[in-house]
Design an enzyme around this catalytic site. Structure first.
Site, mmCIF file in Angstrom:
data_model
loop_
_atom_site.group_PDB
_atom_site.id
_atom_site.type_symbol
_atom_site.label_atom_id
_atom_site.label_comp_id
_atom_site.label_asym_id
_atom_site.label_seq_id
_atom_site.Cartn_x
_atom_site.Cartn_y
_atom_site.Cartn_z
ATOM 1 N N GLU A 96 0.829 -1.193 0.000
ATOM 2 C CA GLU A 96 0.000 0.000 0.000
ATOM 3 C C GLU A 96 0.871 1.253 0.000
ATOM 4 O O GLU A 96 1.930 1.290 0.623
ATOM 5 C CB GLU A 96 -0.928 -0.015 1.218
ATOM 6 C CG GLU A 96 -1.813 -1.251 1.185
ATOM 7 C CD GLU A 96 -2.942 -1.230 2.192
ATOM 8 O OE1 GLU A 96 -3.098 -0.225 2.907
ATOM 9 O OE2 GLU A 96 -3.672 -2.229 2.234
ATOM 10 N N CYS A 131 3.391 8.349 1.200
ATOM 11 C CA CYS A 131 3.860 7.429 2.229
ATOM 12 C C CYS A 131 4.163 6.080 1.571
ATOM 13 O O CYS A 131 3.281 5.455 0.979
ATOM 14 C CB CYS A 131 2.793 7.299 3.317
ATOM 15 S SG CYS A 131 3.252 6.153 4.622
ATOM 16 N N CYS A 138 5.496 -6.893 7.633
ATOM 17 C CA CYS A 138 6.529 -6.371 8.540
ATOM 18 C C CYS A 138 6.834 -7.422 9.594
ATOM 19 O O CYS A 138 5.962 -8.169 10.016
ATOM 20 C CB CYS A 138 6.044 -5.091 9.223
ATOM 21 S SG CYS A 138 7.346 -4.257 10.169
ATOM 22 N N CYS A 142 5.051 -4.722 16.241
ATOM 23 C CA CYS A 142 4.564 -3.731 17.199
ATOM 24 C C CYS A 142 3.091 -4.031 17.496
ATOM 25 O O CYS A 142 2.300 -4.275 16.575
ATOM 26 C CB CYS A 142 4.724 -2.320 16.637
ATOM 27 S SG CYS A 142 6.433 -1.907 16.245
ATOM 28 N N CYS A 145 0.053 -2.058 15.733
ATOM 29 C CA CYS A 145 0.121 -1.822 14.285
ATOM 30 C C CYS A 145 -0.498 -2.967 13.510
ATOM 31 O O CYS A 145 -0.187 -4.139 13.749
ATOM 32 C CB CYS A 145 1.587 -1.638 13.878
ATOM 33 S SG CYS A 145 1.803 -1.408 12.102
ATOM 34 N N CYS A 361 -1.654 5.957 9.783
ATOM 35 C CA CYS A 361 -0.490 5.239 10.342
ATOM 36 C C CYS A 361 -0.919 3.939 10.997
ATOM 37 O O CYS A 361 -1.837 3.913 11.802
ATOM 38 C CB CYS A 361 0.183 6.052 11.449
ATOM 39 S SG CYS A 361 0.743 7.648 10.967
HETATM 40 N N1 SAH Z 1 8.557 0.503 10.620
HETATM 41 C C1 SAH Z 1 8.709 1.918 10.667
HETATM 42 C C2 SAH Z 1 7.799 2.681 9.710
HETATM 43 C C3 SAH Z 1 6.361 2.259 9.659
HETATM 44 S S1 SAH Z 1 5.309 2.735 10.993
HETATM 45 C C4 SAH Z 1 8.558 2.423 12.083
HETATM 46 O O1 SAH Z 1 8.232 1.629 12.961
HETATM 47 O O2 SAH Z 1 8.818 3.580 12.334
HETATM 48 C C5 SAH Z 1 5.184 4.479 10.893
HETATM 49 C C6 SAH Z 1 4.693 5.131 12.193
HETATM 50 O O3 SAH Z 1 3.341 4.770 12.474
HETATM 51 C C7 SAH Z 1 5.502 4.698 13.409
HETATM 52 O O4 SAH Z 1 5.873 5.811 14.165
HETATM 53 C C8 SAH Z 1 4.535 3.847 14.201
HETATM 54 O O5 SAH Z 1 4.821 3.884 15.564
HETATM 55 C C9 SAH Z 1 3.207 4.465 13.841
HETATM 56 N N2 SAH Z 1 2.062 3.569 14.019
HETATM 57 C C10 SAH Z 1 2.020 2.240 13.822
HETATM 58 N N3 SAH Z 1 0.800 1.755 14.094
HETATM 59 C C11 SAH Z 1 0.037 2.801 14.440
HETATM 60 C C12 SAH Z 1 -1.340 2.944 14.806
HETATM 61 N N4 SAH Z 1 -2.160 1.910 14.840
HETATM 62 N N5 SAH Z 1 -1.791 4.182 15.097
HETATM 63 C C13 SAH Z 1 -0.970 5.250 15.046
HETATM 64 N N6 SAH Z 1 0.327 5.182 14.679
HETATM 65 C C14 SAH Z 1 0.820 3.966 14.402
#
Ligand code: SAH
Length: 372
Positions: A96, A131, A138, A142, A145, A361
């Protein structure tokens, strides 16, 4: 020439294109023409490159050498003008890519739009942010996410990373001009677990497509050795670090990567990162209700960031199915921001973009069914 190894042109740098040109018995200047056509003119088909000789085009065709532009399979348009593209790669895997018209990088200063930003679609947009994804899925896992739920399938090639930009720019037309396009490596995947392809893509995007490095930001969950590598690059995006919690105890619960590189290690790498003039680091902090949004955690965060040339981007959790956490109320978010600012830490609240189409995000997850 080895046709199977060189099927796609997109992702090749000038040197690699020169090898193709030479093995076809063409003059070396053709490599520049190819480079220009692929990245600046953004052609989709080698036969359309009219600057090349007919002979050379025939050779490319005969060797099955194609541009290799990924295809837009589907798109979803948000009420705020954000567009989420579902992009199909050569092997039919999907990633995406998100287009945010008139975007800075989704930040704002005063938090007045902390709720769902209902922005009107911008027709003649002056700026935009794309983006980008760096992997299919991934591996970092996390807990807040959605992409994490996919696991990781594979890395994207440099051509597939650049290809997302070119496919989206072609679709969007000539506005805004490329030097007004911001890129954020914040889509699916962890760019620093695909470092070589990521950094090669950056160079092609700067030298070929014409997007300034100062308009690019890469976000990492905290792959510390690659932070040092990035600091040594002559051409590189700005750095954002997804901190998301101020103590190891909390951070490990939501980001298992913290077991490998603890906060102290991460902050040392941040401190040693060679910033350019006027450049700042960004720490991202996803606010999770009653988990990391309390004043005590705000003070701990301010303590960590103090003394660094850095700002904090607060992101209210974008919810999704399978995510255990909840979004704090806007009041709590504003208080958290205020606390940081009072402690002398510049803090911004990232405006959520495209939540209604699952483009915000952490929401990227090949959600064709969800959005349609
Ligand atoms: N892997 C990288 C880039 C992708 S995530 C990283 O971890 O930075 C990009 C941003 O989105 C990160 O700061 C992450 O913490 C945030 N993010 C991930 N899941 C999210 C969610 N459900 N709501 C808000 N931000 C989120």
């Amino acid at each position: 020439m080895n046709a199977s190894a060189q099927r796609f042109l997109l992702g090749l740098d000038l040197q690699e294109l020169t090898r193709i040109v030479e093995s076809a018995g063409e003059p070396a200047y053709r490599a520049r023409q190819l480079f220009q056509a692929l990245y600046a003119e953004r052609v989709s088909c080698a036969e359309d490159i009219s600057t090349l000789s007919r002979r050379f085009r025939a050779i490319l065709k005969g060797e099955h050498i194609e541009v290799g532009l990924p295809e837009i399979q589907n798109k979803f348009v948000s009420v705020d003008g954000t567009v989420r593209y579902l992009i199909r790669l050569g092997d039919s895997e999907l990633v995406e890519t998100v287009w945010m018209p008139d975007g800075d990088d989704g930040e704002m200063g005063d938090g007045s739009e902390a709720g769902d930003g209902n922005r009107i679609p911008v027709r003649n947009c002056k700026r935009a942010t794309i983006c980008l994804s760096s992997q299919v899925g991934c591996a970092v896992n996390c807990q807040f996410c959605l992409t994490a739920l996919l696991g990781v399938k594979r890395n994207l090639s440099a051509g597939e990373i650049v290809g997302q930009v070119i496919a989206v720019l072609r679709e969007q037309g000539a506005r805004p001009p490329v030097d007004r396009v911001n890129l954020v490596f914040m889509g699916m995947g962890e760019p620093f677990l695909n470092y070589e392809n990521f950094i090669k893509a950056v160079r092609l995007l700067v030298d070929g497509v014409g997007i300034p490095e100062s308009r690019m930001t890469v976000s990492t969950a905290g792959i510390v050795p690659r932070i040092y590598d990035l600091g040594g690059e002559s051409v590189r995006p700005k750095l954002a670090i997804s901190l998301n919690a101020p103590t190891d105890e909390l951070r490990t619960q939501i980001m298992p990567i913290n077991m490998k590189w603890i906060i102290e290690t991460l902050v040392i790498a941040a401190r040693e990162f060679p910033l350019r003039r006027r450049e700042k680091l960004t720490f991202e902090y996803v606010l999770l209700k009653d988990f990391n949004d309390q004043p005590a955690q705000g003070y701990q965060l301010a303590e960590l960031v103090r003394g660094l040339r850095a700002k904090v981007n607060l992101i209210a959790l974008n919810p999704g199915p399978g995510i255990e956490f909840e979004t704090p109320i806007p009041q709590r978010i504003l208080e958290f921001q205020q606390l940081l600012m009072n402690a002398g830490v510049p803090a911004y609240i990232r405006r959520p973009r495209g939540r209604d189409i699952y483009a915000a995000c952490g929401q990227l997850k090949r959600t064709v069914e969800l959005a349609s």
